[in-house]
Write an enzyme that holds these catalytic residues in place. Structure first.
Site, short mmCIF file in Angstrom:
data_model
loop_
_atom_site.label_atom_id
_atom_site.label_comp_id
_atom_site.label_asym_id
_atom_site.label_seq_id
_atom_site.Cartn_x
_atom_site.Cartn_y
_atom_site.Cartn_z
NE ARG A 1 -3.50 -0.10 2.61
CZ ARG A 1 -4.27 -0.38 3.67
NH1 ARG A 1 -4.40 0.49 4.64
NH2 ARG A 1 -4.88 -1.54 3.75
CG HIS B 1 -6.52 -1.64 -5.58
ND1 HIS B 1 -5.28 -1.99 -5.10
CD2 HIS B 1 -6.89 -0.57 -4.83
CE1 HIS B 1 -4.91 -1.18 -4.14
NE2 HIS B 1 -5.88 -0.30 -3.95
CE1 TYR C 1 -22.04 14.81 -13.83
CE2 TYR C 1 -21.01 14.97 -11.68
CZ TYR C 1 -22.15 14.92 -12.47
OH TYR C 1 -23.38 14.99 -11.88
#
Length: 746
Positions: free
Chosen positions: A36, A82, A126
């Site tokens: 991570r 993931h 968007y």
């Protein structure tokens, strides 16, 4: 049974809580570190970034192709690689697309991806995204067995452990991350400079850090700015892999009509949100902590333009900016902590040379694996071509076998000693390939592939050739990101270490008169103006006034306590005069069992104080030696067991005598020159006592006489002191008639 042995279903096992917690926390820590938070030194990516780029490649979001909705990309990453929250993945995608966050963006974003003001990106439904040419370099050759793959979390497909990385992404784009017990912080650098260092390292493997730092002189931030760190500090940071760099905003002076000027800030430091920076400066301005600044305006459009108006044209621009650098994020410190995962997935803090070497070793491994993969493909093609040529040389017989034999493949293998692959290729050959011209093409291809095979085989066996191949690769990298290109041009200026610009305290704190009040119970406040009469000042019930002194907001307060420590407090940090103020102990770390002896205004380096303890020992200390830098104060007067600090008196210019009076009311006067000047210690004996201890002490001029407080508003002076004159450490004589009943000088 050991807690590390897996338990069977339904089994109940007694395990010590500390062992269970340790085992699980260690697993969590390792997962955080390796999966991570820390980047891989080879491709400079964390798992989430690597999975993003790989998923986008599978979606064919190439630099020359079209865009796809970011939500589609995030969905693919979650579903295939993931299994984490969609927002965290989208945040990672957004950062890879922000030109002000990454020096060389890896994702080409379309839509609102945030801005330097600190505004967030639009929702993922968007915005659209595709890979950049830089990301394509990182993925180059991934289908040619250049890196290892591992199963995805659900086992349905595979993902790369690391990318081929034909781009020094770790140092070029940097990285930040916090793991368990460790962190990483790598600033971005200029690729052309990194390429120079890599080429030099290939030609001179034993190159020193000093030489590499000549080629990579410092970070290169996407938002520009001016690097003002000393070369020695930069060198030490790259040598150890840990350090920090001072980065300042870029500014210029713009003259205006009437002989005035204004300062224009054109670049803000890396990762500083412009809107928050302006807000902070405005807060300081309203709090009157930027006395030289008159106003700030944001006239930014596509480019940054912050306008700083000085309060007066007589203010020097350099002094104004220096005051802003010290109090705002117009100057920041960018940390360097080159903590990465090496090729064996082990966390390690590397220096600059080790990080560059690790990248080159990875590129060498990619070159070897890619070459072997190509040789395998060539061998397969040559095998097929050899079969085709045999077929052309024996075309009639091949046609007969195919037409007449029940098992044509087996017969072809027997008749012409073909391999299984060759026979299969001949049987799958199209009729249009049987023309004479095709035979010539096959022979040319066979010759070309044979030559390429020999060349690649030689490359694998020649280490020097492989090194020169990597040199050519780095030279091409430098050419593609040359300083003459918009993306390759250095943005951060390598400035000089700032000269010691003297910033008067009035530049950062507006100078105003105040009256400082400290009550008997330790509540402090500052009233505006210099007040002669503070008798009307209100206090909490059961409290009363104790100290009152006139000062300026630019002054420092010196607080002497019974533990022999001096504490320092800026007058600008005192609570206002409304209410009862605040407890002084909130501002300084004064133990609850200690009390305040004296409150003074710092007079300067030349000033001196007389300090003494209750057992009659003391010395003279310069005020410059008692200013404390922390809330914990500074120990000056060392105390014997059972003693406490009792006296702290300013020594006026011209004072030549010390007057000491004990609790037994005996008075002694001796020359000030007999008292030692020290910075810390127990001091020397001022007066001997058979019973009791020191009541008070002060310095004075013998010619002017000894004065003491004889009552409210009344002072008495005694000029005839012959009976009490002596030398230090004597017992003295009973004080004269009329001396203060309190036994103190007041």
């Amino acid at each position: 049974m050991s807690p590390n042995v897996p338990a069977e279903a339904g089994e109940v096992r007694d395990v010590r809580l500390v062992e269970a917690l340790s085992e699980r926390y260690l697993a969590y820590a390792l997962s955080t570190i390796m999966s991570r938070s820390l980047p891989d030194v080879r491709d400079g990516l964390k798992p989430v970034h690597r999975r993003l780029l790989f998923a986008m490649r599978q979606l064919r979001l190439d630099p020359d192709g079209g865009f796809k909705k970011s939500a589609r990309v995030v969905g693919d990453v979650i579903g295939k690689f993931h299994p984490h929250g969609d927002q965290s993945i989208y945040d990672a995608l957004v950062r890879l697309a922000q030109e002000f966050s990454l020096r060389y963006p890896l994702i080409d974003g379309q839509g609102n991806f945030g801005n330097v003001d600190g505004d967030n990106a639009a929702a993922m439904r968007y915005t659209e995204a595709r890979l950049t040419a830089v990301a394509a370099r990182l993925l180059e050759g991934i289908d040619e067995d250049t890196v290892d793959f591992r199963p995805t979390y659900d086992g349905e497909s595979e993902e790369p452990i690391v990318l081929p990385g034909a781009f020094p992404n770790l140092l070029a784009n940097g990285a930040q991350g916090i793991a368990v017990g460790m962190a990483t912080a790598i600033p971005p650098h200029n690729v052309a400079e990194l390429a120079d260092a890599l080429i030099h390292l290939l030609k001179h493997p034993s190159a020193t850090i000093e030489k590499l730092v000549e080629l990579v002189p410092g970070p290169d931030f996407p938002t520009g700015g001016v690097l003002v760190e000393s070369r020695q500090n930069i060198l030490e940071a790259y040598r150890t892999g840990k350090g920090a760099f001072r980065l300042r905003a870029r500014w210029e002076v713009e003259t205006i009509k009437g002989g005035g000027y204004r300062i224009i800030v054109t670049e803000v430091p890396y990762q500083v949100a412009k809107a928050r920076l302006i807000e902070k400066i405005a807060e300081l301005l309203n709090a009157r902590k930027l006395a030289l600044l008159g106003d700030i305006r944001d006239e930014s459009a596509a480019d940054i333009r912050l306008v700083l108006e000085p309060k007066s044209r007589n203010v020097e621009a350099a002094v104004l900016m220096e005051s802003l650098f010290r109090q705002t994020d117009l100057e920041v410190r960018i940390p360097l902590n080159l903590n990465v995962l090496d090729a064996s997935n082990t966390p390690k803090v590397m220096d600059l040379r080790q990080a560059l070497f690790a990248f080159l070793e990875h590129r060498h491994e990619v070159l070897v694996r890619r070459t072997r993969h190509r040789l395998g493909k060539i061998a397969q093609r040559l095998e097929v071509l050899s079969g085709y040529i045999i077929a052309f040389l024996n075309l009639d017989e091949v046609i007969r076998i195919i037409r007449e034999e029940d098992e044509p493949k087996a017969e072809l293998i027997r008749a012409f000693e073909l391999t299984d692959n060759q026979a299969e290729a001949i049987l799958n050959m199209r009729l249009r390939s049987l023309r004479k011209l095709e035979e010539m093409e096959l022979r040319r291809e066979h010759e070309a592939l044979t030559a390429e095979q020999a060349d690649l085989t030689d490359l694998l066996g020649d280490e020097e050739r492989r090194r020169l191949t990597l040199v050519a690769e780095m030279q091409q990298l430098k050419k593609d990101f040359a300083p003459s290109t918009p993306l390759g041009k250095r943005r951060t200026e390598l400035g000089d270490v700032p000269s010691d610009v003297v910033v008067p305290l009035e530049a950062v704190i507006e100078r105003e008169p105040i009256t400082v009040l400290l009550s008997a119970k330790g509540w402090i406040r500052a009233l505006k103006g210099h007040l002669d009469d503070v008798s009307e000042a209100k206090h909490k019930e059961g409290d009363k006034g104790r100290f009152s002194l006139k000062a300026q907001t630019t002054d420092k307060l010196l607080i002497f306590a019974t533990n022999g420590r001096f504490y320092t407090l800026g007058c600008d940090k005192l609570p206002g005069g409304r209410g009862f103020g605040e407890p002084l102990r909130l501002s300084i770390d004064l133990p609850n069992d200690q009390e305040i002896v004296e409150l003074l205004v710092y007079r300067g380096e030349e000033a001196r104080l007389l300090v003494a303890s209750s057992d009659g020992r003391g010395f003279v200390v310069p005020e410059s030696e008692i200013v404390a830098q922390t809330k914990n104060g500074k120990q000056v007067l060392n105390l014997a067991p059972g003693a406490e600090a009792a006296v702290c008196r300013p020594i006026a210019e011209g004072d030549d005598q010390v007057a000491v009076i004990g609790e037994n009311r005996k008075l002694l006067v001796f020359p000030l020159e007999q008292l030692a000047e020290m910075t810390r210690g127990r001091g020397t004996t001022l007066q001997k006592y058979r019973d009791g201890g020191l009541a008070d002490a002060k310095t004075f001029r013998l010619a002017e006489g000894l004065t003491w407080a004889a009552g409210p508003g009344r002072v008495r002076t005694e000029t005839e002191l012959t009976d009490w004159l002596g030398t230090r450490a004597q017992a003295g004589r009973l004080a004269m008639r009329g001396f203060a009943a309190s036994g103190k000088f007041g």
